[in-house]
Design an enzyme around this catalytic site. Sequence first.
Site, PDB file in Angstrom:
ATOM      1  CB  SER A  76      -0.905   0.026   1.229  1.00  0.00           C
ATOM      2  OG  SER A  76      -1.543  -1.216   1.399  1.00  0.00           O
TER       3      SER A  76
HETATM    4  N1  SAH Z   1      -0.794  -4.900   4.064  1.00  0.00           N
HETATM    5  C1  SAH Z   1      -0.011  -5.231   2.892  1.00  0.00           C
HETATM    6  C2  SAH Z   1      -0.689  -4.917   1.572  1.00  0.00           C
HETATM    7  C3  SAH Z   1      -1.817  -5.841   1.342  1.00  0.00           C
HETATM    8  S1  SAH Z   1      -2.367  -6.063  -0.310  1.00  0.00           S
HETATM    9  C4  SAH Z   1       1.357  -4.588   2.933  1.00  0.00           C
HETATM   10  O1  SAH Z   1       1.666  -3.860   3.891  1.00  0.00           O
HETATM   11  O2  SAH Z   1       2.159  -4.858   2.019  1.00  0.00           O
HETATM   12  C5  SAH Z   1      -3.759  -7.075   0.121  1.00  0.00           C
HETATM   13  C6  SAH Z   1      -3.414  -8.498   0.526  1.00  0.00           C
HETATM   14  O3  SAH Z   1      -4.629  -9.105   0.939  1.00  0.00           O
HETATM   15  C7  SAH Z   1      -2.852  -9.343  -0.605  1.00  0.00           C
HETATM   16  O4  SAH Z   1      -1.596  -9.818  -0.250  1.00  0.00           O
HETATM   17  C8  SAH Z   1      -3.873 -10.475  -0.745  1.00  0.00           C
HETATM   18  O5  SAH Z   1      -3.288 -11.731  -1.017  1.00  0.00           O
HETATM   19  C9  SAH Z   1      -4.540 -10.478   0.631  1.00  0.00           C
HETATM   20  N2  SAH Z   1      -5.882 -11.056   0.678  1.00  0.00           N
HETATM   21  C10 SAH Z   1      -6.917 -10.894  -0.191  1.00  0.00           C
HETATM   22  N3  SAH Z   1      -7.981 -11.606   0.221  1.00  0.00           N
HETATM   23  C11 SAH Z   1      -7.610 -12.243   1.376  1.00  0.00           C
HETATM   24  C12 SAH Z   1      -8.272 -13.127   2.278  1.00  0.00           C
HETATM   25  N4  SAH Z   1      -9.528 -13.536   2.105  1.00  0.00           N
HETATM   26  N5  SAH Z   1      -7.595 -13.573   3.360  1.00  0.00           N
HETATM   27  C13 SAH Z   1      -6.304 -13.192   3.574  1.00  0.00           C
HETATM   28  N6  SAH Z   1      -5.635 -12.347   2.753  1.00  0.00           N
HETATM   29  C14 SAH Z   1      -6.278 -11.883   1.664  1.00  0.00           C
END
Ligand code: SAH
Length: 217
Positions: free
Chosen positions: A65
């Site tokens: 992000s």
């Molecule tokens: N917080 C992260 C950015 C997250 S991007 C950082 O600091 O880099 C969003 C993430 O959510 C992705 O890695 C994706 O794989 C995950 N995601 C999406 N749906 C999900 C679910 N149902 N359970 C767990 N993770 C999920």
Amino acid sequence: MTDEDEGIAERKMRFLYALRSRGITDGRVLTAMERIDRGAFVKGLFAERAYEDTPLPIACGQTISQPSVVALMTQALQLSPRDKVLEIGTGSGYQAAILSLLARRVYTVDRHRRLVREATEVFRQLDLTNITAFAADGSHGLPDQAPFDRILVTAAAEDPPGPLLAQLKIGGIMVVPVGQTDAVQNLIKVTRHETGFEYEEMRPVRFVPLVEGLGSE
Ligand code: SAH
């Protein structure tokens, strides 16, 4: 200092200035953002752009992000050093690392095993010992560790997932982007009171979607 060190020092200074100018006023959040090197969570070609206030691609087609959004969500959680926090969407691990400096314990969950494995390795290198990362579908929360003082969801859901609301302590805060994929999503702050949930809209954002089930890698 070498020229390269000087370049990095200057980029980091501009990075913190950008956060302040975007409304991050909580000194503890700014200090955490200063201490955790975003460069450690961005690999390959994009590492050079780690100190820009922009989202960047990571493995498994996901994104790390935008730092000002990470800071804003962290600030909205109003963390105390006693808090047990759940993050849904480990991704690169950057957001979890920031949380780990401000809370007692951080549990973070991602549906991609590869991201969990790589983030765990970075936590080890940085000696962040109060984070545990799991590969799981985070829309069910983490019943074994519940309830949580704070919950942060870093993928967009159509509504705040019911199991996560149920795993929030009374007095607890959850921050979650809500909205349809590819449409404007809104960052929502949910506070759980004895009598029910209070919802506050923070600002429009754009996150990858919360997807059901485990990923393929
Ligand atoms: N917080 C992260 C950015 C997250 S991007 C950082 O600091 O880099 C969003 C993430 O959510 C992705 O890695 C994706 O794989 C995950 N995601 C999406 N749906 C999900 C679910 N149902 N359970 C767990 N993770 C999920």
